[in-house]
Design an enzyme around this catalytic site. Structure first.
Site: not given
Ligand code: NAD
Ligand code: 6OD
Length: 505
Positions: A195, A271, A305, A407
């Site tokens: 997905k 992750e 990331c 973040e």
């Protein structure tokens, strides 16, 4: 069930205003549409790229059932050489349609075609080759056993597929991150249901075509389009017949997925996000540090990331560093993704830009100095409908500021000074995340010493995002669970069956 099987992706029509292309799911070897549709938008100018058919729960169920069936068929019996050969064919299939992948990836994400051509698409092919190579040479563990009462046995472990693997991926490096999981899953003999992010459906749909054309048996690779919560993502991870879930995305989403996986005790590999530190010592190679750490802050418009959003610089070179990085930020060419010299494209969406800009506003309110950027560039053309933001440098915030702890996932960093190695280490480690760190110094003894003390999964010394696909990749704390890469991927995507055969006694 309200689904429609279509022979292929519709080709672009030739009349003046063709209807938008429809991107559909790929289940049991066929492209299947049906149900609600949503827009796939180009973030460079806000135009419609395609419509996307959202997979309903019934279609997700069909995909999982097809995957299960494939495991019971020829694919389940395929040996290592056969699986590796299939992976090489998939790599060739990606390369044969290189330009289409580049265009699709660039249109969906807004990343420069130059970046998609040198990073995303080559890495997708490399992922398949690397795991095909690896499985061919992966040894098995064996022990000659002698028990205290004189029995002897040979113990050895064989690898078996985990089963049906659910793969959920984000929008920042869509094809790279999808293939990073699909390749080891298939090399270990699993069947997958993937997905991709609702923001970036195109390259995964092309990959389904490559899978079909490479002769991957029906049901081995299934693709379902849709959103997360209350949509295909949630249906997939909570499906009772999925054996394992591998996910890349936000930490909060990881937590929701973990809850969904808990009832069935499904194995997970996550992750997740990061708030990565870079430590710059006064003895660094200045030119190299500005060039490479500059990439480490701004590459992909800061939407990697691994990007450094917290930069700690030894006080004696702080002023020089801030001014050199400001120059770097202001020299970056922001533009149309298709222009060869464009270095920064837009963010993924205007919604994401609103989040990034809200941090710029908070930084101002909290007394930050905005050394570079801090706003939206103006072009006077269709790009003003896009999701562009200026590369931005902040200084002067306390470590407790949300701009230093959260973040942001944009082309932005906060730079702060430090006076000693111990202080730099403490500042770098003062976070709930723990994905990646980079250290910039000419003193390699110090490089090794500081690297070992980083509470992260990946530390780079005098480089950034320099990858070897055999190495462990992942994070600690809010940045993830588990490691993928090399044998770590093989271990996640396979179950070990230890066999103990009595040999005497
Ligand atoms: P996201 O978590 O919003 O979405 C990722 C995927 O999860 C999408 O496909 C989404 O549809 C799906 N999803 C969302 N909610 C779900 C649910 N409840 N159940 C199942 N699926 C669900 O992340 P994003 O915004 O697409 O990506 C950006 C984030 O990804 C950043 O935090 C970034 O740091 C992280 N990221 C981490 C890594 C890494 O390797 N550690 C790599 C790339 C991106
Ligand atoms: O290089 C990789 O294998 C990887 N997983 C990179 C992740 C980048 C994050 O945006």
């Amino acid at each position: 069930m309200n689904t429609r099987v279509i022979a292929d992706q519709p080709a672009a029509a030739s009349h003046a205003s063709p209807p938008p292309k429809l991107l559909t799911s790929f289940v049991n070897g066929r492209f299947v549409s049906g149900g609600h549709e949503f827009d796939d938008i180009n973030p460079a100018d806000g135009t419609l790229i395609a419509r996307v058919s959202e997979a309903r729960p019934e279609l997700v169920d069909e995909a999982v059932t097809a995957a299960r069936k494939a495991l019971a068929g020829d694919w389940g019996r395929a040996g290592v050489r056969q699986r590796a050969a299939m992976l090489y064919k998939i790599a060739e299939g990606i390369e044969a349609r290189f330009d289409e992948f580049v265009q699709a990836e660039s249109a969906d994400t807004g990343k420069p075609v130059s970046l998609a051509s040198r990073l995303d698409v080559p890495r997708a092919a490399a992922n398949f080759r690397a795991f095909a190579d690896l499985i061919k040479t992966a040894g098995i563990e064996a022990f000659e056993t002698e028990t205290p009462d004189g029995k002897q046995a040979l113990n050895y472990a064989v690898r078996k597929p985990v089963g049906v693997v659910g793969i959920i991926t984000p929008w920042n490096l869509p094809l790279l991150l999808l293939t990073w999981k699909v390749a080891p899953a298939l090399t270990c003999g699993n069947a997958v249901v993937v997905k991709p992010s609702e923001e970036t459906p195109a390259s995964a749909t092309l990959l389904a075509e490559v899978m079909r054309d490479a002769g991957v048996p029906s049901g081995v690779f299934n693709l379902v389009h849709g959103f997360g919560e209350g949509s295909a993502g949630e249906y997939l991870v909570s499906h009772p017949d999925i054996n394992a879930v591998t996910f890349t995305g936000e930490s909060r989403t990881g937590s929701a997925i973990m809850k969904a996986c808990a009832p069935g005790l499904k194995a997970v590999s996550f992750e997740l996000g990061g708030k990565n530190p870079a430590i710059v010592f006064a003895d660094c190679d200045r030119e190299q540090t500005i060039a490479e750490l500059g990439d480490g802050i701004f590459l992909n418009t800061g939407q990697v990331c691994l990007c450094a959003e917290r930069v700690y610089v030894e006080r004696t070179i702080f002023d020089w560093f801030v001014s050199a990085m400001k120059q770097k930020a202001e020299s970056l060419k922001i533009g149309w993704p298709a222009d060869k010299d464009t270095q920064l494209g837009p963010l993924i969406s205007t919604t994401h830009r609103e989040k990034v800009l809200s941090y710029f506003r908070m930084a101002r309110e909290q007394g930050a100095a905005i050394v570079a950027g801090g706003g939206v560039p103006e072009f006077g053309d269709a790009r003003d409908n896009g999701a562009y933001v200026q590369p931005t440098i902040l200084t002067g915030l306390p470590e407790s500021s949300c701009c230093v702890t959260d973040e942001i996932f944009g082309p932005v960093c906060h730079i702060a000074p430090f006076d000693s190695e111990d202080e730099a280490i403490a500042l770098a480690n003062d976070t709930k995340y723990g994905l990646a760190a980079s250290i910039w110094t000419s003193d390699l003894k110090r490089g090794h010493r500081v690297a070992r003390q980083m509470n992260v999964g990946i530390t780079w010394v005098n480089c950034w995002f320099l990858r070897d696909l055999r190495t462990p990749f992942g994070g600690v704390g809010l940045s993830g669970i588990g490691r993928e890469g090399g044998k770590h991927s093989l271990n996640f995507y396979s179950e070990l069956n230890n066999i103990c055969v009595r040999t005497s006694g």
